[in-house]
Motif scaffolding. Sequence first.
Motif, PDB file in Angstrom:
ATOM      1  N   ARG A 130     -13.950   6.517  -3.722  1.00  0.00           N
ATOM      2  CA  ARG A 130     -13.352   6.578  -5.047  1.00  0.00           C
ATOM      3  C   ARG A 130     -12.856   5.172  -5.390  1.00  0.00           C
ATOM      4  NH1 ARG A 130     -10.215  11.502  -6.303  1.00  0.00           N
ATOM      5  NH2 ARG A 130      -8.527  10.060  -6.797  1.00  0.00           N
ATOM      6  N   ARG A 131     -12.643   4.904  -6.672  1.00  0.00           N
ATOM      7  CA  ARG A 131     -12.168   3.566  -7.066  1.00  0.00           C
ATOM      8  C   ARG A 131     -10.780   3.256  -6.508  1.00  0.00           C
ATOM      9  NH1 ARG A 131     -12.316   3.244 -13.297  1.00  0.00           N
ATOM     10  NH2 ARG A 131     -11.837   5.447 -13.051  1.00  0.00           N
ATOM     11  N   ASP A 132      -9.917   4.279  -6.387  1.00  0.00           N
ATOM     12  CA  ASP A 132      -8.561   4.011  -5.904  1.00  0.00           C
ATOM     13  C   ASP A 132      -8.506   3.782  -4.393  1.00  0.00           C
ATOM     14  OD1 ASP A 132      -9.164   6.621  -5.257  1.00  0.00           O
ATOM     15  OD2 ASP A 132      -7.576   7.524  -6.473  1.00  0.00           O
ATOM     16  N   PHE A 182     -12.468  14.918  -4.755  1.00  0.00           N
ATOM     17  CA  PHE A 182     -11.077  15.309  -4.523  1.00  0.00           C
ATOM     18  C   PHE A 182     -10.916  16.113  -3.232  1.00  0.00           C
ATOM     19  CE2 PHE A 182      -7.342  18.034  -5.002  1.00  0.00           C
ATOM     20  CZ  PHE A 182      -6.373  17.098  -5.367  1.00  0.00           C
ATOM     21  N   ASP A 183     -11.826  17.052  -2.985  1.00  0.00           N
ATOM     22  CA  ASP A 183     -11.688  17.916  -1.811  1.00  0.00           C
ATOM     23  C   ASP A 183     -11.966  17.190  -0.506  1.00  0.00           C
ATOM     24  OD1 ASP A 183     -11.021  20.094  -3.382  1.00  0.00           O
ATOM     25  OD2 ASP A 183     -13.096  20.736  -3.620  1.00  0.00           O
ATOM     26  N   SER A 184     -12.877  16.230  -0.508  1.00  0.00           N
ATOM     27  CA  SER A 184     -13.276  15.555   0.729  1.00  0.00           C
ATOM     28  C   SER A 184     -12.507  14.266   0.997  1.00  0.00           C
ATOM     29  CB  SER A 184     -14.773  15.240   0.704  1.00  0.00           C
ATOM     30  OG  SER A 184     -15.095  14.426  -0.422  1.00  0.00           O
ATOM     31  N   HIS A 185     -12.121  13.538  -0.050  1.00  0.00           N
ATOM     32  CA  HIS A 185     -11.526  12.206   0.123  1.00  0.00           C
ATOM     33  C   HIS A 185     -10.003  12.190  -0.010  1.00  0.00           C
ATOM     34  CE1 HIS A 185     -15.644  11.114   0.002  1.00  0.00           C
ATOM     35  NE2 HIS A 185     -15.479   9.852  -0.257  1.00  0.00           N
ATOM     36  N   SER A 217      -5.310   8.656  -7.600  1.00  0.00           N
ATOM     37  CA  SER A 217      -5.186   8.704  -9.055  1.00  0.00           C
ATOM     38  C   SER A 217      -5.568  10.094  -9.558  1.00  0.00           C
ATOM     39  CB  SER A 217      -6.099   7.648  -9.683  1.00  0.00           C
ATOM     40  OG  SER A 217      -7.466   7.988  -9.457  1.00  0.00           O
ATOM     41  N   LYS A 218      -5.502  10.295 -10.846  1.00  0.00           N
ATOM     42  CA  LYS A 218      -5.832  11.601 -11.429  1.00  0.00           C
ATOM     43  C   LYS A 218      -7.333  11.870 -11.456  1.00  0.00           C
ATOM     44  CE  LYS A 218      -1.642  11.830 -14.242  1.00  0.00           C
ATOM     45  NZ  LYS A 218      -1.077  11.947 -15.609  1.00  0.00           N
ATOM     46  N   ASP A 219      -8.131  10.887 -11.074  1.00  0.00           N
ATOM     47  CA  ASP A 219      -9.577  11.055 -10.997  1.00  0.00           C
ATOM     48  C   ASP A 219      -9.908  12.173  -9.995  1.00  0.00           C
ATOM     49  OD1 ASP A 219     -12.282  10.825 -10.878  1.00  0.00           O
ATOM     50  OD2 ASP A 219     -12.335   8.755 -10.202  1.00  0.00           O
ATOM     51  N   ASP A 220     -10.749  13.111 -10.394  1.00  0.00           N
ATOM     52  CA  ASP A 220     -11.061  14.235  -9.510  1.00  0.00           C
ATOM     53  C   ASP A 220     -12.313  14.011  -8.666  1.00  0.00           C
ATOM     54  OD1 ASP A 220     -12.987  14.401 -11.447  1.00  0.00           O
ATOM     55  OD2 ASP A 220     -12.537  16.461 -12.065  1.00  0.00           O
ATOM     56  N   ALA A 243      -1.454  14.148  -4.129  1.00  0.00           N
ATOM     57  CA  ALA A 243      -2.773  13.906  -3.555  1.00  0.00           C
ATOM     58  C   ALA A 243      -2.791  12.549  -2.853  1.00  0.00           C
ATOM     59  CB  ALA A 243      -3.836  13.945  -4.645  1.00  0.00           C
ATOM     60  N   LEU A 244      -3.114  12.556  -1.567  1.00  0.00           N
ATOM     61  CA  LEU A 244      -3.149  11.327  -0.768  1.00  0.00           C
ATOM     62  C   LEU A 244      -4.558  11.069  -0.273  1.00  0.00           C
ATOM     63  CD1 LEU A 244       0.125  11.821   1.320  1.00  0.00           C
ATOM     64  CD2 LEU A 244      -0.185  10.422  -0.736  1.00  0.00           C
ATOM     65  N   LEU A 245      -4.950   9.806  -0.285  1.00  0.00           N
ATOM     66  CA  LEU A 245      -6.302   9.412   0.107  1.00  0.00           C
ATOM     67  C   LEU A 245      -6.468   9.434   1.617  1.00  0.00           C
ATOM     68  CD1 LEU A 245      -6.489   6.374  -2.322  1.00  0.00           C
ATOM     69  CD2 LEU A 245      -7.685   8.560  -2.616  1.00  0.00           C
ATOM     70  N   LYS A 246      -7.678   9.780   2.056  1.00  0.00           N
ATOM     71  CA  LYS A 246      -7.971   9.809   3.485  1.00  0.00           C
ATOM     72  C   LYS A 246      -8.472   8.463   4.008  1.00  0.00           C
ATOM     73  CE  LYS A 246      -8.963  14.750   3.891  1.00  0.00           C
ATOM     74  NZ  LYS A 246      -9.977  15.768   4.239  1.00  0.00           N
TER      75      LYS A 246
END
Length: 434
Positions: free
Chosen positions: A376-378, A30-33, A24-27, A41-44
């Motif tokens: 993160r929530r997402d 952002f750099d680690s997850h 999501s647009k939540d920052d 932006a894709l989640l790890k």
Amino acid sequence: MLIEFRVKNFLSIQDEQVLSMVASKDDTFFDSHTNGDKKLALLKSSVIYGANASGKTNIIKALQTMKTIVISSANKQRGDKLPITPFLLGDEDDKPTKFEIIFIQDNIKYQYGFILNSEKILEEWLLVFGESNRAQKWFERIYKEKEREYDYSFGAKFLGSKQLWAESTRDNALFLSVAIQLNNEQLKPVFDFFNLRLQVKGTKGWDNGGSITIDVYKKNKELVKNFFKIADLDIEDIKIEISDIDENSFPPNLQNLPQELKENIIKKFKSIEFFKNTKIVEDISFTHLSQKKQVKFFNINDESQGTQKFFDIIGVWIDSLKKGNILIFDELNTHLHPLMTKFLVSLFHNENLNKANAQLIFTTHETSILNQDIFRRDQVWFCEKQNKATKLYPLSDFKVRKDKTNLENDYLLGRFGALPYFKEISSSWSDNGH
């Protein structure tokens, strides 16, 4: 990297369910997850919670089944059944199953899917996204029921012996799988994504037949030992005894085979590309120091189940982090302390260790890690049964304050659903005549 997975009409899943790894647009983190790409932006990692029998495992099985069909369907004989069990608790049980996945392989975005029943592939498609992110159709295949034949269409960017590949594809095989078997190079990145990048650990083990811990251990001995020490498992070293495949590898009931037959079997086995460098594991033992600092060897079977599980998965973890694999794991917390589970997840969020943007998707009942200091929530998903069918939805659907880090209590109190419902014991007891 995995972008999105869709599944419809499979086991407890009736309507289409979507697992998205798009951030999501939540920052936050952002750099680690995430992969750090502001355009996509894709989640790890993502975690799935839910009650027993809610369908969490069926999400994992859906990914595993899609991979199995891609890899093996070209080898099926005419009339062989496809491994599909549709949703059986609805009004109709003859609807087809759908799988679709969007992913990035070798810096190119692909969208691949198929619709099928247990007898045949009904539809199959592949879209490839160019530099402008516009979709290019490479191929599409639709079964026409009246004519009992397939209608194929190919895009201009898809090259090669298309007609030959189409004519060689049986009803119960994927065009992708057959084309690869017939040496298509253009589709190799798509096939490699399923075959090499997507690693699935279900309730019955790894989908590749076993962990790759031993191979990774040999190449990364000191790193594996360090992880054991970091995890505080009181293990100084690991000793693995391996041997080549020879006549002594035969089980006792086959030892009496004629010598010539044994040699022919071994020769045939070693001629298969997949098994060329196969070794037999004779023994695995762990080195401990006694109270008097004496070296003691424990067989792996004498270690705790938690230690055995850690050894089973740490090689795959290291391999995934180095290669950028997508690791799908069912019930990660089983036999592991909550802090061990947290440690394993944190490796994917470590910017120094996960430079290849590997991804972890797992199910768990471990609520102590349901925490905004970890995820993160997402990244958090829930599974629950609604009208007897599985529904998958993210925590980001709910309004949750960023400063409320621990979400365990909210979940256990039912705020997010996805909890088991227990009847009163007294009423249930009395209803049965007690």
